[in-house]
Design a protein around this motif. Structure first.
Motif, PDB file in Angstrom:
ATOM      1  N   ALA A  47      68.176  24.962 -38.908  1.00  0.00           N
ATOM      2  CA  ALA A  47      66.775  25.394 -39.019  1.00  0.00           C
ATOM      3  C   ALA A  47      66.655  26.772 -39.636  1.00  0.00           C
ATOM      4  CB  ALA A  47      66.116  25.368 -37.645  1.00  0.00           C
ATOM      5  N   VAL A  48      67.592  27.671 -39.300  1.00  0.00           N
ATOM      6  CA  VAL A  48      67.577  29.013 -39.894  1.00  0.00           C
ATOM      7  C   VAL A  48      67.811  28.918 -41.399  1.00  0.00           C
ATOM      8  CG1 VAL A  48      68.831  31.197 -40.026  1.00  0.00           C
ATOM      9  CG2 VAL A  48      68.296  30.217 -37.794  1.00  0.00           C
ATOM     10  N   LEU A  75      57.930  27.040 -38.924  1.00  0.00           N
ATOM     11  CA  LEU A  75      57.607  28.147 -39.833  1.00  0.00           C
ATOM     12  C   LEU A  75      57.559  27.698 -41.286  1.00  0.00           C
ATOM     13  CD1 LEU A  75      59.607  31.182 -38.388  1.00  0.00           C
ATOM     14  CD2 LEU A  75      57.134  30.875 -38.480  1.00  0.00           C
ATOM     15  N   ASN A  76      58.246  26.595 -41.612  1.00  0.00           N
ATOM     16  CA  ASN A  76      58.221  26.107 -42.990  1.00  0.00           C
ATOM     17  C   ASN A  76      56.800  25.844 -43.478  1.00  0.00           C
ATOM     18  OD1 ASN A  76      60.131  25.167 -45.208  1.00  0.00           O
ATOM     19  ND2 ASN A  76      61.452  25.105 -43.414  1.00  0.00           N
ATOM     20  N   CYS A  80      63.328  27.441 -29.840  1.00  0.00           N
ATOM     21  CA  CYS A  80      63.700  28.259 -30.991  1.00  0.00           C
ATOM     22  C   CYS A  80      63.818  27.398 -32.244  1.00  0.00           C
ATOM     23  CB  CYS A  80      65.011  28.982 -30.701  1.00  0.00           C
ATOM     24  SG  CYS A  80      65.615  30.016 -32.057  1.00  0.00           S
ATOM     25  N   TYR A  81      64.469  26.258 -32.121  1.00  0.00           N
ATOM     26  CA  TYR A  81      64.618  25.339 -33.258  1.00  0.00           C
ATOM     27  C   TYR A  81      63.256  24.858 -33.748  1.00  0.00           C
ATOM     28  CZ  TYR A  81      65.395  20.816 -35.538  1.00  0.00           C
ATOM     29  OH  TYR A  81      65.357  19.758 -36.399  1.00  0.00           O
ATOM     30  N   SER A  82      62.399  24.453 -32.820  1.00  0.00           N
ATOM     31  CA  SER A  82      61.092  23.915 -33.193  1.00  0.00           C
ATOM     32  C   SER A  82      60.241  24.953 -33.908  1.00  0.00           C
ATOM     33  CB  SER A  82      60.360  23.403 -31.955  1.00  0.00           C
ATOM     34  OG  SER A  82      61.110  22.409 -31.310  1.00  0.00           O
ATOM     35  N   LEU A  83      60.282  26.189 -33.420  1.00  0.00           N
ATOM     36  CA  LEU A  83      59.496  27.248 -34.057  1.00  0.00           C
ATOM     37  C   LEU A  83      60.031  27.558 -35.453  1.00  0.00           C
ATOM     38  CD1 LEU A  83      58.935  29.644 -31.026  1.00  0.00           C
ATOM     39  CD2 LEU A  83      57.237  28.190 -32.145  1.00  0.00           C
ATOM     40  N   LEU A  84      61.357  27.549 -35.608  1.00  0.00           N
ATOM     41  CA  LEU A  84      61.936  27.800 -36.926  1.00  0.00           C
ATOM     42  C   LEU A  84      61.551  26.702 -37.913  1.00  0.00           C
ATOM     43  CD1 LEU A  84      65.498  29.021 -35.880  1.00  0.00           C
ATOM     44  CD2 LEU A  84      63.789  30.366 -37.109  1.00  0.00           C
ATOM     45  N   VAL A  85      61.616  25.446 -37.457  1.00  0.00           N
ATOM     46  CA  VAL A  85      61.203  24.339 -38.320  1.00  0.00           C
ATOM     47  C   VAL A  85      59.709  24.447 -38.648  1.00  0.00           C
ATOM     48  CG1 VAL A  85      60.867  21.839 -38.394  1.00  0.00           C
ATOM     49  CG2 VAL A  85      63.026  22.776 -37.568  1.00  0.00           C
ATOM     50  N   ILE A 103      70.151  24.817 -34.568  1.00  0.00           N
ATOM     51  CA  ILE A 103      69.479  26.099 -34.814  1.00  0.00           C
ATOM     52  C   ILE A 103      69.951  26.709 -36.133  1.00  0.00           C
ATOM     53  CG2 ILE A 103      69.287  28.486 -33.993  1.00  0.00           C
ATOM     54  CD1 ILE A 103      69.247  27.412 -31.163  1.00  0.00           C
TER      55      ILE A 103
END
Length: 394
Positions: free
Chosen positions: A391-392, A249-250, A242-247, A388
Motif C-alpha cells: 500500500a505504501v 489515499l489513492n 493503516c493499510y486501508s487508509l493508505l489504499v 502495508i
C-alpha cells in the motif's frame, strides 16, 4: 501431539463454506451495488457534473473513506480474533473496544463539523469559493453519520465471525435506499442537501438494525481464561486500518488533483470511482470475507501451508476474473456510461468526460483486485507487513 493437532477437523478449511459464504456476500453486494448505481444515477439525473455534483463528491469522500477503512480494519483485523474464540463465548474486552471506537468516531465527527471548510480546501483545492462553501455545508451533515458507521461496523464483525453473512452483506442497501429516497423527495426544496440528509439518516437506521440483529451474540458470556486485553484487541485492527487508509489515499489525492481541472472534473472522477468500485467489490469482498473465518484458525498454527495455498488459488481466480472484466469494460465503456447516467442534467459532454477518465483507470483494476484479496487474507493470518508495504508503494 503436533501431528494430531494439524489433522483435527476443526483446523480444516471447508471450501464449501467459503463458496457458500461468498455467494451470500456476493448476493448482498449485488443488491448494494445495484442500489449504488441507482444512487449515482440519481445524482447524475438531478445534478449532472455541475458545481453541486462537485460539492457532493467532496462531501461524501472523507466519510466514505472512513467507512471503508473502518470496515476493513474491524472485519479483517478484529474479525479473525472473534472467529478463533471459544464457541459460545465473547471477548471480555469487546465492550471496551466498543467504547473506544465509538468515542473516536464521535470525536472525528466533531472535528469534521468544526473544521469543514479547511477539510474541503485540503480535499479539493481547485473548487471555486461558492462550490467549496456548499461542499463544507454538505460535509457537516454527512459527518453526522460517522459514529453510526463506526458502531455498526463492530456489530458487522460479530456477525461475520459467526458466519452470519446475510445481514452484514446488505448493509450498503439501507444507506443507498435512504439516500435515493431523500434526494428524490427533498430535491425540489433543498437540492443537493437531500443526498446528505439521506446519507446520515441511512447510517443511523442501519446502526439500529445491526444492534438488533447482533443482540444474541453480544449477550454471550466472556470466555474464561481469555486474556481479552483491550491492547490485544486494538493492536490487531491497527495494521489493517493503516493499510486501508493508505489504499484510500489513492482516490483522495487523485480527486484533489481533479478539482484543479475546472468545474465538473471532480464529479466526473467520482462517477469513475463508482464504475471501478463495483467489479472490485464484487470480486474481492465475497472471496476475502468468506475466506476470513476459514483461514483464521491457522494464525495460531506453525504450519500455514494449507491456508497459503487457498490464498494463492483465490488470487489466481481473482486475476483471471478481473482480466475478463477489464476487457469487457474497455470495449463497452462509453455505452455503459451513457446507459447508466446520460439523462437529466447528465448530457453527452458529461459522458465523454467520464469515459475518457475511466479508460485510464481500467488497467489498475486488475492489480487492486489481486492486491486486496492477498492483503486481506494475510491480515487474517497475522502477517501485516507485506500488505502495508504494498500500500505504501502504491
Amino acid at each position: 501431539s503436533m501431528s494430531t493437532a494439524i489433522e483435527t477437523p476443526a483446523a480444516q478449511i471447508s471450501e464449501w463454506k467459503v463458496v457458500k459464504g461468498g455467494l451470500v456476500v456476493g448476493a448482498g453486494l449485488l443488491v448494494g451495488q445495484a442500489l449504488g448505481f441507482i444512487r449515482q444515477a440519481t445524482i447524475a439525473y438531478l445534478l449532472g457534473t455541475g458545481p453541486p455534483a462537485d460539492a457532493l463528491a467532496v462531501a461524501f469522500a472523507p466519510v466514505d473513506l472512513l467507512w471503508a477503512a473502518l470496515s476493513t480494519a474491524v472485519i479483517f483485523g478484529f474479525g479473525p480474533l472473534l472467529a478463533s474464540r471459544a464457541p459460545g463465548a465473547m471477548s471480555a474486552s469487546f465492550a471496551d473496544l466498543e467504547r473506544l471506537v465509538v468515542g473516536a468516531a464521535g470525536a472525528a465527527a466533531v472535528i469534521f463539523v468544526v473544521l469543514a471548510e479547511g477539510i474541503v480546501r485540503l480535499l479539493a483545492p481547485g473548487l471555486p469559493p461558492a462550490t467549496a462553501a456548499l461542499a463544507a455545508r454538505l460535509l457537516r451533515i454527512t459527518a453526522l453519520a460517522i459514529p453510526a458507521v463506526a458502531w455498526s461496523t463492530l456489530f458487522t464483525a460479530l456477525l461475520y465471525s459467526e458466519r452470519k453473512f446475510a445481514f452484514a452483506a446488505f448493509h450498503q442497501g439501507t444507506v443507498n435506499i435512504c439516500i435515493i429516497a431523500a434526494a428524490l423527495l427533498l430535491d425540489p426544496h433543498v437540492g443537493a442537501f437531500g443526498f446528505a440528509f439521506g446519507y446520515a439518516g441511512g447510517a443511523w437506521l442501519q446502526l439500529a438494525a445491526a444492534y438488533a440483529v447482533s443482540r444474541r451474540i453480544r449477550g454471550l458470556r466472556p470466555a474464561r481464561g481469555e486474556p481479552g486485553t483491550l491492547r490485544a484487541l486494538v493492536s490487531q485492527p491497527a495494521p489493517v486500518l493503516c493499510y486501508s487508509l493508505l489504499v484510500g489515499l489513492n482516490p483522495v489525492v487523485t480527486r484533489a488533483l481533479a478539482s484543479t481541472f475546472g468545474p465538473g472534473a471532480t464529479a466526473a472522477f467520482d462517477y469513475c470511482l463508482k464504475l471501478l468500485g463495483v467489479p472490485l467489490a464484487l470480486l474481492v469482498i465475497p472471496i476475502s470475507s468468506s475466506l476470513l473465518s476459514e483461514i483464521a484458525p491457522f494464525r495460531l498454527r506453525q504450519d500455514r501451508q494449507a491456508a497459503l495455498g487457498a490464498i494463492r488459488r483465490a488470487a489466481l481466480a481473482t486475476l483471471l476474473a478481473s482480466g475478463v472484466m477489464v476487457l469487457l469494460m474497455t470495449a463497452l465503456g462509453p455505452w455503459i456510461v451513457a446507459l447508466l447516467f446520460e439523462r437529466g442534467q447528465f448530457g453527452a459532454a458529461s459522458t465523454a468526460a467520464v469515459t475518457s477518465i475511466l479508460a485510464g483507470f481500467f488497467p489498475a483494476l486488475i492489480a487492486w483486485s489481486v492486491l486486496d484479496v492477498i492483503s486481506r487474507s494475510l491480515f487474517s493470518l497475522g502477517r501485516p507487513r507485506l500488505p502495508i508495504l504494498a500500500a505504501v508503494l502504491a
